[in-house]
Design a protein around this motif. Structure first.
Motif, PDB file in Angstrom:
ATOM      1  N   UNK A 156      34.483  39.639  46.474  1.00 48.15           N
ATOM      2  CA  UNK A 156      35.862  39.448  45.984  1.00 48.15           C
ATOM      3  C   UNK A 156      36.904  39.343  47.096  1.00 48.15           C
ATOM      4  N   UNK A 157      36.484  38.998  48.316  1.00 49.88           N
ATOM      5  CA  UNK A 157      37.424  38.978  49.442  1.00 49.88           C
ATOM      6  C   UNK A 157      38.540  37.965  49.246  1.00 49.88           C
ATOM      7  N   UNK A 158      38.277  36.869  48.499  1.00 46.15           N
ATOM      8  CA  UNK A 158      39.327  35.884  48.267  1.00 46.15           C
ATOM      9  C   UNK A 158      40.501  36.465  47.511  1.00 46.15           C
ATOM     10  N   UNK A 159      40.217  37.360  46.571  1.00 43.90           N
ATOM     11  CA  UNK A 159      41.283  38.006  45.803  1.00 43.90           C
ATOM     12  C   UNK A 159      42.172  38.823  46.743  1.00 43.90           C
ATOM     13  N   UNK A 160      41.540  39.561  47.640  1.00 44.09           N
ATOM     14  CA  UNK A 160      42.291  40.374  48.598  1.00 44.09           C
ATOM     15  C   UNK A 160      43.129  39.494  49.515  1.00 44.09           C
ATOM     16  N   UNK A 161      42.557  38.356  49.945  1.00 46.46           N
ATOM     17  CA  UNK A 161      43.284  37.454  50.840  1.00 46.46           C
ATOM     18  C   UNK A 161      44.537  36.898  50.164  1.00 46.46           C
ATOM     19  N   UNK A 162      44.445  36.577  48.878  1.00 48.89           N
ATOM     20  CA  UNK A 162      45.622  36.083  48.152  1.00 48.89           C
ATOM     21  C   UNK A 162      46.635  37.210  47.977  1.00 48.89           C
ATOM     22  N   UNK A 163      46.171  38.383  47.632  1.00 47.65           N
ATOM     23  CA  UNK A 163      47.077  39.507  47.388  1.00 47.65           C
ATOM     24  C   UNK A 163      47.874  39.877  48.633  1.00 47.65           C
ATOM     25  N   UNK A 164      47.230  39.814  49.812  1.00 48.96           N
ATOM     26  CA  UNK A 164      47.960  40.232  51.022  1.00 48.96           C
ATOM     27  C   UNK A 164      48.588  39.062  51.779  1.00 48.96           C
ATOM     28  N   UNK A 165      48.540  37.840  51.176  1.00 48.45           N
ATOM     29  CA  UNK A 165      49.263  36.714  51.745  1.00 48.45           C
ATOM     30  C   UNK A 165      48.505  35.890  52.758  1.00 48.45           C
ATOM     31  N   UNK A 166      47.230  36.182  53.016  1.00 40.11           N
ATOM     32  CA  UNK A 166      46.462  35.360  53.956  1.00 40.11           C
ATOM     33  C   UNK A 166      46.096  34.005  53.368  1.00 40.11           C
ATOM     34  N   UNK A 167      46.066  33.905  52.050  1.00 44.77           N
ATOM     35  CA  UNK A 167      45.772  32.636  51.373  1.00 44.77           C
ATOM     36  C   UNK A 167      46.748  32.456  50.223  1.00 44.77           C
ATOM     37  N   UNK A 168      47.105  31.197  49.945  1.00 34.76           N
ATOM     38  CA  UNK A 168      47.988  30.907  48.812  1.00 34.76           C
ATOM     39  C   UNK A 168      47.222  30.934  47.502  1.00 34.76           C
ATOM     40  N   UNK A 169      45.992  30.492  47.544  1.00 31.43           N
ATOM     41  CA  UNK A 169      45.109  30.581  46.378  1.00 31.43           C
ATOM     42  C   UNK A 169      43.680  30.604  46.890  1.00 31.43           C
ATOM     43  N   UNK A 170      42.756  31.060  46.039  1.00 32.79           N
ATOM     44  CA  UNK A 170      41.360  31.156  46.455  1.00 32.79           C
ATOM     45  C   UNK A 170      40.448  30.977  45.253  1.00 32.79           C
ATOM     46  N   UNK A 171      39.283  30.408  45.508  1.00 38.59           N
ATOM     47  CA  UNK A 171      38.241  30.320  44.499  1.00 38.59           C
ATOM     48  C   UNK A 171      37.374  31.561  44.599  1.00 38.59           C
ATOM     49  N   UNK A 172      37.107  32.164  43.456  1.00 35.84           N
ATOM     50  CA  UNK A 172      36.261  33.342  43.406  1.00 35.84           C
ATOM     51  C   UNK A 172      35.357  33.207  42.196  1.00 35.84           C
ATOM     52  N   UNK A 173      34.461  34.150  41.999  1.00 36.06           N
ATOM     53  CA  UNK A 173      33.586  34.069  40.830  1.00 36.06           C
ATOM     54  C   UNK A 173      33.287  35.463  40.285  1.00 36.06           C
ATOM     55  N   UNK A 174      32.840  35.483  39.043  1.00 35.71           N
ATOM     56  CA  UNK A 174      32.370  36.703  38.400  1.00 35.71           C
ATOM     57  C   UNK A 174      31.143  36.344  37.577  1.00 35.71           C
ATOM     58  N   UNK A 175      30.347  37.352  37.266  1.00 34.34           N
ATOM     59  CA  UNK A 175      29.103  37.136  36.533  1.00 34.34           C
ATOM     60  C   UNK A 175      29.134  37.868  35.201  1.00 34.34           C
ATOM     61  N   UNK A 176      28.335  37.370  34.266  1.00 35.38           N
ATOM     62  CA  UNK A 176      28.075  38.074  33.008  1.00 35.38           C
ATOM     63  C   UNK A 176      26.566  38.198  32.849  1.00 35.38           C
ATOM     64  N   UNK A 177      26.099  39.381  32.452  1.00 34.43           N
ATOM     65  CA  UNK A 177      26.881  40.594  32.159  1.00 34.43           C
ATOM     66  C   UNK A 177      27.335  41.295  33.437  1.00 34.43           C
ATOM     67  N   UNK A 178      28.481  41.926  33.347  1.00 39.38           N
ATOM     68  CA  UNK A 178      29.019  42.700  34.471  1.00 39.38           C
ATOM     69  C   UNK A 178      30.192  43.516  33.978  1.00 39.38           C
ATOM     70  N   UNK A 179      30.455  44.610  34.656  1.00 32.72           N
ATOM     71  CA  UNK A 179      31.651  45.397  34.363  1.00 32.72           C
ATOM     72  C   UNK A 179      32.871  44.644  34.873  1.00 32.72           C
ATOM     73  N   UNK A 180      33.969  44.600  34.101  1.00 33.24           N
ATOM     74  CA  UNK A 180      35.168  43.881  34.555  1.00 33.24           C
ATOM     75  C   UNK A 180      35.752  44.533  35.803  1.00 33.24           C
ATOM     76  N   UNK A 181      36.241  43.685  36.716  1.00 33.64           N
ATOM     77  CA  UNK A 181      36.865  44.153  37.956  1.00 33.64           C
ATOM     78  C   UNK A 181      38.366  43.896  37.853  1.00 33.64           C
ATOM     79  N   UNK A 182      39.205  44.933  37.869  1.00 30.00           N
ATOM     80  CA  UNK A 182      40.658  44.715  37.729  1.00 30.00           C
ATOM     81  C   UNK A 182      41.226  43.970  38.929  1.00 30.00           C
ATOM     82  N   UNK A 183      42.211  43.122  38.665  1.00 25.90           N
ATOM     83  CA  UNK A 183      42.893  42.390  39.719  1.00 25.90           C
ATOM     84  C   UNK A 183      44.128  43.165  40.175  1.00 25.90           C
ATOM     85  N   UNK A 184      44.570  42.961  41.422  1.00 24.46           N
ATOM     86  CA  UNK A 184      45.857  43.538  41.829  1.00 24.46           C
ATOM     87  C   UNK A 184      46.968  43.028  40.911  1.00 24.46           C
ATOM     88  N   UNK A 185      48.008  43.816  40.758  1.00 27.46           N
ATOM     89  CA  UNK A 185      49.078  43.471  39.818  1.00 27.46           C
ATOM     90  C   UNK A 185      49.812  42.196  40.208  1.00 27.46           C
TER      91      UNK A 185
END
Length: 303
Positions: A131-160
């Motif tokens: 999930x490093x792309x999410x962190x990069x967007x949250x802290x301003x290193x990237x304007x947007x990022x492609x990420x992925x999630x799998x099913x089944x899996x526990x949901x991972x909360x996003x930064x606000x």
């Protein structure tokens, strides 16, 4: 705080040498320009001009203010230009993050389309495995990022401050060595048929794949080789060499560099969702435009 319009009027008088010529240059009447200059002198609390029969000249205070006014007006002009570039997508910079599979097989056509439409926007691409792309967007290193999630899996909360928009949902499929018995059928293969099969595992402790690995273990697949870090190219190479079978995203199976057989699974509940993440509460035309291109391109990939 001095009014920029009045500062521009004072600069014009200093360059023209008279209020009359400055008024003509600015498109004012002489009384209107004189009124602006009088207001500026009241704001400054001192005389800025000495009027005489041949025109007007700056006082010492006027010269000091004009020197600084030129810098202020130049900065404002640059700011207007940069804002126009951003709004009109005729300049600026767009920083993108992607994980390996999407960066190789999905992102290049979208980047190409964006570059053709907006050649003056500088593009920067960095690789972030989820999930490093999410962190990069949250802290301003990237304007947007492609990420992925799998099913089944526990949901991972996003930064606000970050939102995720799904752009492609794909099934996970079975890959085997060419000619393997499980690759021969045309229908979906029940998960129960994996019982006793040697599995190339993406490691049960790898968070994004944990739920998938648990489902495969429940079906009876026996881990034969564990790939401890994300790396589907390696997984497919091991499968192709006959070291076991694996369950990978359909896009990975169809674009594998090594020959593999592929089979859809029953039920089709093992999935990967590719999303684009971006910061909320910001007006960013380049980001919005790129997201729209992703929706179109990834939608065609899904079809």
């Amino acid at each position: 705080m001095y009014d920029p319009t009045r500062l521009a009027a004072l600069v014009a008088v200093s360059e023209a040498g008279s209020i009359t010529r400055a008024a003509e240059r600015l498109g004012y009447t002489v009384p209107a320009l004189s009124q602006q200059l009088a207001k500026l002198e009241r704001e400054a609390g001192t005389a800025l001009l000495v009027r005489h029969h041949r025109g007007a000249r700056l006082t010492g205070a006027g010269e000091m203010l004009v020197a600084r006014a030129r810098r202020v007006l130049d900065e404002m002009d640059r700011a207007r230009h940069e804002l126009a570039q951003l709004v009109g997508l005729s300049g600026g910079r767009l920083s993108l993050g992607t994980f390996t599979t999407a960066g190789i097989h999905l992102l290049p056509p979208v980047l190409s389309a964006f570059r053709r439409a907006h050649p003056d926007v500088e593009l920067a691409v960095s690789q972030y495995e989820p999930p490093e792309g999410v962190t990069a967007v949250a802290d301003g290193r990237a304007d947007l990022a492609l990420t992925h999630s799998y099913e089944p899996a526990d949901p991972v909360p996003l930064p606000s401050t970050v939102a995720a928009e799904p752009v492609l949902v794909e099934e996970l499929v079975l890959v085997t060595a060419p000619g393997h018995a499980l690759a021969g059928g045309s229908g979906r293969l029940p998960l129960a048929e994996l019982a006793g099969q040697p599995l190339i595992s993406m490691a049960p402790e790898h968070p994004p794949r944990r739920g998938v690995e648990a489902a495969l273990a429940q079906a009876g697949a026996t881990p034969a080789v564990r790939v401890e870090n994300p790396g589907y190219a390696l997984v497919c190479a091991l499968v192709s060499a006959g070291l076991g079978v694996a369950v990978v995203p359909e896009m990975v199976a169809r674009t594998a560099a090594t020959p593999v057989g592929m089979r859809l699974l029953e039920p089709g509940s093992l999935r990967r969702t590719i999303s684009v993440v971006y910061r909320t509460g910001e007006s960013a035309p380049a980001v919005d435009t790129f997201r729209a291109l992703l929706r179109g391109a990834f939608g065609r990939s899904a079809a």
